[in-house]
Design a protein around this motif. Sequence first.
Motif, PDB file in Angstrom:
ATOM      1  N   ALA A 140       0.812  -1.223   0.000  1.00 46.92           N
ATOM      2  CA  ALA A 140       0.000   0.000   0.000  1.00 46.92           C
ATOM      3  C   ALA A 140       0.843   1.269   0.000  1.00 46.92           C
ATOM      4  CB  ALA A 140      -0.950  -0.007   1.191  1.00 46.92           C
ATOM      5  N   TRP A 141       2.002   1.240   0.650  1.00 47.92           N
ATOM      6  CA  TRP A 141       2.817   2.456   0.679  1.00 47.92           C
ATOM      7  C   TRP A 141       3.301   2.841  -0.713  1.00 47.92           C
ATOM      8  CZ3 TRP A 141       7.819   2.779  -0.972  1.00 47.92           C
ATOM      9  CH2 TRP A 141       8.553   1.597  -1.051  1.00 47.92           C
ATOM     10  N   ARG A 142       3.478   1.864  -1.617  1.00 49.50           N
ATOM     11  CA  ARG A 142       3.936   2.158  -2.976  1.00 49.50           C
ATOM     12  C   ARG A 142       2.888   2.919  -3.766  1.00 49.50           C
ATOM     13  NH1 ARG A 142       7.756  -0.900  -5.633  1.00 49.50           N
ATOM     14  NH2 ARG A 142       7.452   0.772  -7.142  1.00 49.50           N
ATOM     15  N   LEU A 143       1.629   2.787  -3.374  1.00 52.07           N
ATOM     16  CA  LEU A 143       0.554   3.546  -4.010  1.00 52.07           C
ATOM     17  C   LEU A 143       0.323   4.863  -3.273  1.00 52.07           C
ATOM     18  CD1 LEU A 143      -1.600   3.524  -6.222  1.00 52.07           C
ATOM     19  CD2 LEU A 143      -3.120   2.400  -4.606  1.00 52.07           C
ATOM     20  N   GLY A 144       0.400   4.837  -1.955  1.00 53.13           N
ATOM     21  CA  GLY A 144       0.120   6.033  -1.160  1.00 53.13           C
ATOM     22  C   GLY A 144       1.204   7.083  -1.218  1.00 53.13           C
ATOM     23  N   LEU A 145       2.452   6.668  -1.307  1.00 53.19           N
ATOM     24  CA  LEU A 145       3.562   7.620  -1.275  1.00 53.19           C
ATOM     25  C   LEU A 145       3.551   8.597  -2.454  1.00 53.19           C
ATOM     26  CD1 LEU A 145       5.911   8.396   0.547  1.00 53.19           C
ATOM     27  CD2 LEU A 145       7.358   6.905  -0.843  1.00 53.19           C
ATOM     28  N   PRO A 146       3.337   8.151  -3.698  1.00 51.37           N
ATOM     29  CA  PRO A 146       3.278   9.126  -4.797  1.00 51.37           C
ATOM     30  C   PRO A 146       2.106  10.107  -4.650  1.00 51.37           C
ATOM     31  CG  PRO A 146       3.542   6.910  -5.659  1.00 51.37           C
ATOM     32  CD  PRO A 146       3.291   6.773  -4.191  1.00 51.37           C
ATOM     33  N   VAL A 147       0.999   9.638  -4.127  1.00 46.87           N
ATOM     34  CA  VAL A 147      -0.139  10.539  -3.899  1.00 46.87           C
ATOM     35  C   VAL A 147       0.219  11.561  -2.829  1.00 46.87           C
ATOM     36  CG1 VAL A 147      -2.552  10.679  -3.149  1.00 46.87           C
ATOM     37  CG2 VAL A 147      -1.819   8.804  -4.639  1.00 46.87           C
TER      38      VAL A 147
END
Length: 156
Positions: free
Chosen positions: A141-148
């Motif tokens: 999930a962090w790989r999706l949340g971090l760019p946002v």
Amino acid sequence: MPPESTNGAGRRNGGGLAVPMAWLCAEYLADQYLTAAGLTEPGSLEHRAALRSLALTVHLSGRPASGDWLRLTAHEAGWAEWVAERLAAEEAKDPGGADLALARDAWRGLSETWLHAADLDDGTAGPEPLVDEAVRTWLPAWRLGLPVAHLALWLT
């Protein structure tokens, strides 16, 4: 019932209930950035992942809003390793801290929750990398949340 009074350490006078004020403030600030940017629907998986990622960045950096947050959340900046190092340092300072417990829970949720999403590393190289959203893979999930989170910081 009136709220508990706290001293500077975030614990009720007498050493009882721990109030995780540093974490709550970081989470509130992260939510304000994400809401202002309007990139995700509140309550969506993307929003929750970005909220946790940004709250961890804010909390563990120990600094007020600065370019450091942008630098830390940038693609391939080693954010996951940085989080692990900072959590270990916090654990050494205050192993039973309420703020640390919430930060660890957020990190556990981000690293153990996997989402089927566009492969963010599958883009073509160049000044404007393109991501084919049809190419999907399982990501923590962090790989999706971090760019946002990074984009929300950049936009606001």
